[in-house]
Motif scaffolding. Structure first.
Motif, PDB file in Angstrom:
ATOM      1  N   LEU A 150       0.830  -1.206   0.000  1.00 31.49           N
ATOM      2  CA  LEU A 150       0.000   0.000   0.000  1.00 31.49           C
ATOM      3  C   LEU A 150       0.863   1.254   0.000  1.00 31.49           C
ATOM      4  O   LEU A 150       0.553   2.235  -0.675  1.00 31.49           O
ATOM      5  CB  LEU A 150      -0.934  -0.011   1.217  1.00 31.49           C
ATOM      6  CG  LEU A 150      -2.052  -1.049   1.202  1.00 31.49           C
ATOM      7  CD1 LEU A 150      -2.810  -1.040   2.519  1.00 31.49           C
ATOM      8  CD2 LEU A 150      -3.012  -0.809   0.036  1.00 31.49           C
ATOM      9  N   LYS A 151       1.956   1.198   0.743  1.00 30.90           N
ATOM     10  CA  LYS A 151       2.870   2.346   0.811  1.00 30.90           C
ATOM     11  C   LYS A 151       3.522   2.598  -0.543  1.00 30.90           C
ATOM     12  O   LYS A 151       3.587   3.740  -1.016  1.00 30.90           O
ATOM     13  CB  LYS A 151       3.942   2.085   1.871  1.00 30.90           C
ATOM     14  CG  LYS A 151       4.870   3.264   2.141  1.00 30.90           C
ATOM     15  CD  LYS A 151       5.885   2.886   3.219  1.00 30.90           C
ATOM     16  CE  LYS A 151       6.763   4.065   3.578  1.00 30.90           C
ATOM     17  NZ  LYS A 151       6.036   5.097   4.343  1.00 30.90           N
ATOM     18  N   LYS A 152       3.981   1.541  -1.165  1.00 26.37           N
ATOM     19  CA  LYS A 152       4.646   1.659  -2.472  1.00 26.37           C
ATOM     20  C   LYS A 152       3.706   2.248  -3.522  1.00 26.37           C
ATOM     21  O   LYS A 152       4.102   3.117  -4.306  1.00 26.37           O
ATOM     22  CB  LYS A 152       5.127   0.275  -2.915  1.00 26.37           C
ATOM     23  CG  LYS A 152       5.637   0.216  -4.358  1.00 26.37           C
ATOM     24  CD  LYS A 152       5.956  -1.218  -4.750  1.00 26.37           C
ATOM     25  CE  LYS A 152       6.287  -1.343  -6.229  1.00 26.37           C
ATOM     26  NZ  LYS A 152       6.519  -2.756  -6.631  1.00 26.37           N
ATOM     27  N   ALA A 179      -8.059  -0.808  -3.439  1.00 29.66           N
ATOM     28  CA  ALA A 179      -7.060  -1.884  -3.423  1.00 29.66           C
ATOM     29  C   ALA A 179      -7.400  -2.933  -2.369  1.00 29.66           C
ATOM     30  O   ALA A 179      -7.294  -4.139  -2.620  1.00 29.66           O
ATOM     31  CB  ALA A 179      -5.676  -1.298  -3.164  1.00 29.66           C
ATOM     32  N   VAL A 180      -7.827  -2.474  -1.189  1.00 26.95           N
ATOM     33  CA  VAL A 180      -8.155  -3.407  -0.112  1.00 26.95           C
ATOM     34  C   VAL A 180      -9.427  -4.181  -0.441  1.00 26.95           C
ATOM     35  O   VAL A 180      -9.505  -5.390  -0.221  1.00 26.95           O
ATOM     36  CB  VAL A 180      -8.304  -2.654   1.232  1.00 26.95           C
ATOM     37  CG1 VAL A 180      -8.829  -3.585   2.321  1.00 26.95           C
ATOM     38  CG2 VAL A 180      -6.971  -2.061   1.651  1.00 26.95           C
ATOM     39  N   TYR A 209      -5.471   2.921  -9.835  1.00 28.05           N
ATOM     40  CA  TYR A 209      -6.889   3.256  -9.975  1.00 28.05           C
ATOM     41  C   TYR A 209      -7.040   4.714 -10.429  1.00 28.05           C
ATOM     42  O   TYR A 209      -8.122   5.263 -10.411  1.00 28.05           O
ATOM     43  CB  TYR A 209      -7.606   3.051  -8.642  1.00 28.05           C
ATOM     44  CG  TYR A 209      -7.587   1.601  -8.207  1.00 28.05           C
ATOM     45  CD1 TYR A 209      -8.440   0.681  -8.796  1.00 28.05           C
ATOM     46  CD2 TYR A 209      -6.691   1.154  -7.244  1.00 28.05           C
ATOM     47  CE1 TYR A 209      -8.411  -0.656  -8.427  1.00 28.05           C
ATOM     48  CE2 TYR A 209      -6.651  -0.177  -6.863  1.00 28.05           C
ATOM     49  CZ  TYR A 209      -7.509  -1.077  -7.458  1.00 28.05           C
ATOM     50  OH  TYR A 209      -7.467  -2.402  -7.082  1.00 28.05           O
ATOM     51  N   TRP A 210      -5.944   5.306 -10.826  1.00 22.20           N
ATOM     52  CA  TRP A 210      -5.903   6.715 -11.192  1.00 22.20           C
ATOM     53  C   TRP A 210      -6.131   6.930 -12.681  1.00 22.20           C
ATOM     54  O   TRP A 210      -6.607   7.966 -13.106  1.00 22.20           O
ATOM     55  CB  TRP A 210      -4.527   7.273 -10.810  1.00 22.20           C
ATOM     56  CG  TRP A 210      -4.394   8.752 -10.912  1.00 22.20           C
ATOM     57  CD1 TRP A 210      -4.116   9.483 -12.029  1.00 22.20           C
ATOM     58  CD2 TRP A 210      -4.527   9.703  -9.854  1.00 22.20           C
ATOM     59  NE1 TRP A 210      -4.062  10.819 -11.738  1.00 22.20           N
ATOM     60  CE2 TRP A 210      -4.303  10.982 -10.388  1.00 22.20           C
ATOM     61  CE3 TRP A 210      -4.803   9.594  -8.490  1.00 22.20           C
ATOM     62  CZ2 TRP A 210      -4.351  12.133  -9.626  1.00 22.20           C
ATOM     63  CZ3 TRP A 210      -4.839  10.736  -7.730  1.00 22.20           C
ATOM     64  CH2 TRP A 210      -4.617  11.995  -8.296  1.00 22.20           C
ATOM     65  N   SER A 211      -5.804   5.944 -13.478  1.00 24.71           N
ATOM     66  CA  SER A 211      -5.674   6.142 -14.921  1.00 24.71           C
ATOM     67  C   SER A 211      -6.974   6.513 -15.613  1.00 24.71           C
ATOM     68  O   SER A 211      -6.952   7.042 -16.718  1.00 24.71           O
ATOM     69  CB  SER A 211      -5.101   4.884 -15.578  1.00 24.71           C
ATOM     70  OG  SER A 211      -5.914   3.760 -15.279  1.00 24.71           O
ATOM     71  N   GLY A 212      -8.120   6.282 -14.963  1.00 26.46           N
ATOM     72  CA  GLY A 212      -9.374   6.593 -15.616  1.00 26.46           C
ATOM     73  C   GLY A 212      -9.835   8.020 -15.432  1.00 26.46           C
ATOM     74  O   GLY A 212     -10.860   8.407 -15.976  1.00 26.46           O
TER      75      GLY A 212
END
Length: 554
Positions: free
Chosen positions: A276-278, A299-300, A308-311
């Motif tokens: 999660l940190k990475k 993610a969890v 999950y940013w690309s959209g």
């Protein structure tokens, strides 16, 4: 109750709080104690802006559920942090809240313009329509409608006068919450007349003591800070908190380290804190490590760390900004993706997406959009960097679609470095690393530090390895930890790279350490048919020379 005055339908905070036993829920309700302390003070005008999907609407809905008369806050906030605060009962559900969701106003306005039967004389812009909509909803209160009919100052689109008439009569104050306040600057970015009309509307709403006296609190949220004209804030009565200057609200901009640790410890989480940190941390705001809350939650819930940013629609904005190519911004972005940092000045940023005059403005906007993190660089300066793997993945995907990508010197240098390593050409590798080490962005890392040398190699190899390799720092193997390991993801024809760094020693000593501590042992015990290349790199801080030695493990 309505769509704007004390709305109750579709409150995202309540939906999240009620599902907290089955969904990721982080209790940020102590933020309400912060806003309670500002009620009816000279700090009651707040603009708190942050990137998309960073919890802006959930926070706005939380404030609505707490302050609005239309809610049962005792039930909603029971057992949450704010319920234990001394100010909890004092302000709970005591106000009429004007909640303006600019996305909804835009959608309604589009429908209004497309149906001639809905047209009203004098309502010709979205700013007119916004004020008209609020006034019409206020008129649903019979007392308010009578007051308006007696006043010559209240028309179809003079909201400030309408609120003043109500406040003078009732002696009570409103709370105003505006979500996506900057929509005009994003969706109507080329309409400067409309933008000035909108900022004039806001200025009039909060003009002087008379305008401000209508409100116990005003809370604006969006992506961009408040627009500036002539180097002065058009709403200088507002206290602004944003990604460039978060102030004491830094811990509310996303999930903190402690909050993510609590998520990881819950039975529903099967992802490690390291992953999660990475992927989602790296926004270092006022010394606080902030995670993207939306991405952590996804993610969890999906048990998968991906981007999950690309959209998001702002990808197109990044393309436009990078292709402006101010002062070589294309190469800067490539170096940032590879791990570099750049210093920029945020003092002249005008807080919109059109008035871009320099490379500094582009960095400011990318920080506000969440594509870059920033650290304090002293005074008005900040240090820009790519915060995490999620953003690195998104930016990499964006730049790879551009026609100029393959011809950039950074890309050509990466291919040259990787080819030289495969050919065991130690001198050429040392020369390329030396040229990277002498580039301006390395000086921000501290030139004579091992971290800078590691960056040189990672930055140099990044564009040739990001698809086919996993890169590991300090990977445990044999009798110790290798400084840097590149391991092929699926291709058995690609070599495994074991890299050891030395300062003021020798490349031979680096190679000997790899052999003595058997960093390669894990790749000989399993089914790894790949060649293994041992790479030793030394930097002499006195002569500033780089030496490299490469051997193929037999």
């Amino acid at each position: 109750m309505g769509d704007i005055i004390n709305p109750v339908a579709g409150n995202s905070f309540i939906e999240l709080a009620e599902a907290r036993n089955t969904r990721i829920f982080v209790d940020k309700t102590d933020f309400i104690a912060q806003t309670n302390a500002l009620l009816n003070t000279d700090g009651k005008l707040l603009a708190v802006t942050r990137p998309r999907r960073f919890g802006k609407t959930v926070t706005a809905d939380m404030l609505l559920a707490y302050y609005s008369k239309a809610y049962n806050g005792q039930k909603i906030f029971n057992e949450l942090k704010i319920s234990g605060n001394d100010s909890f009962a004092e302000h709970l559900n005591k106000y009429d809240v004007i909640y303006i969701d600019m996305n909804s106003i835009r959608d309604d306005y589009i429908a209004y313009t497309e149906d001639e039967d809905l047209h009203i004389k004098g309502i010709t812009t979205i700013v007119d329509y916004l004020q008209y909509s609020v006034i019409e909803e206020l008129k649903e209160n019979e007392t308010y409608e009578k007051l308006f009919s007696k006043s010559r100052k209240v028309g179809k689109k003079n909201l400030s006068s309408a609120l003043k008439v109500i406040s003078d009569y009732t002696k009570k104050k409103f709370i105003l919450i505006m979500d996506e306040w900057d929509l005009i600057y994003r969706d109507y970015c080329n309409d400067t007349v409309l933008q000035e009309s909108f900022i004039d509307f806001l200025r009039g709403l909060f003009k002087g003591k008379k305008g401000q006296s209508n409100f116990a609190l005003a809370y604006l949220t969006g992506i961009l800070p408040i627009k500036k004209y002539n180097s002065q804030s058009a709403l200088n009565t507002f206290d602004e908190y944003n990604m460039l200057a978060p102030g004491d609200f830094a811990c509310y901009f996303g999930f903190t380290e402690d909050e993510v640790a609590e998520i990881v410890n819950s039975p529903k989480c099967r992802i490690s804190s390291q992953e999660l940190k990475k992927w989602y941390e790296g926004y270092k705001i006022r010394g606080i490590d902030i995670y993207n809350p939306n991405s952590v939650s996804k993610a969890v819930s999906r048990n998968e760390c991906i981007s999950y940013w690309s959209g998001t629609s702002s990808n197109e904005e990044v393309v436009r900004l990078v292709n402006m190519n101010f002062d070589g911004i294309k190469e800067d972005i490539l170096n940032l993706i590879a791990g570099g940092k750049y210093k920029f000045d945020c003092s002249n940023f005008e807080n919109d997406m059109i008035t871009i005059k320099s490379r500094d403005d582009i960095f400011c906007l990318l920080v506000c959009l969440g594509y870059l993190g920033c650290e304090d660089g002293g005074g008005n300066y900040r240090l820009a960097y790519v915060p995490n793997q999620e953003i690195r993945t998104a930016l990499t995907a964006i730049v790879k679609t551009q026609s100029w990508y393959n011809s950039m010197p950074v890309i050509e240098r990466s291919l040259e470095l990787f080819t030289a390593i495969q050919a065991l050409d130690s001198d050429k590798v040392a020369g390329i690393i030396s040229s990277i080490h002498n580039s301006p962005n390395v000086s921000l890392l501290g030139y004579n530090r091992e971290e800078a040398l590691v960056f040189c190699v990672i930055a140099g190899l990044m564009w040739c390895t990001e698809r086919d390799y996993e890169c590991f720092r300090e990977l445990q193997s044999g009798k110790g930890s290798a400084d840097l390991v590149y391991f092929p993801k699926n291709n058995i024809s690609l070599p495994i790279l074991l890299i050891e760094f030395k300062y003021d020693s020798s490349a031979v000593a680096a190679i000997n350490q790899i052999k003595e501590k058997e960093y390669f042992s894990r790749y000989r015990e399993g089914d790894y048919p790949n060649d293994v290349l041992l790479i030793g790199i030394n930097y002499d801080s006195k002569t500033k020379e780089h030496k490299c030695l490469i051997e193929k493990l037999s």
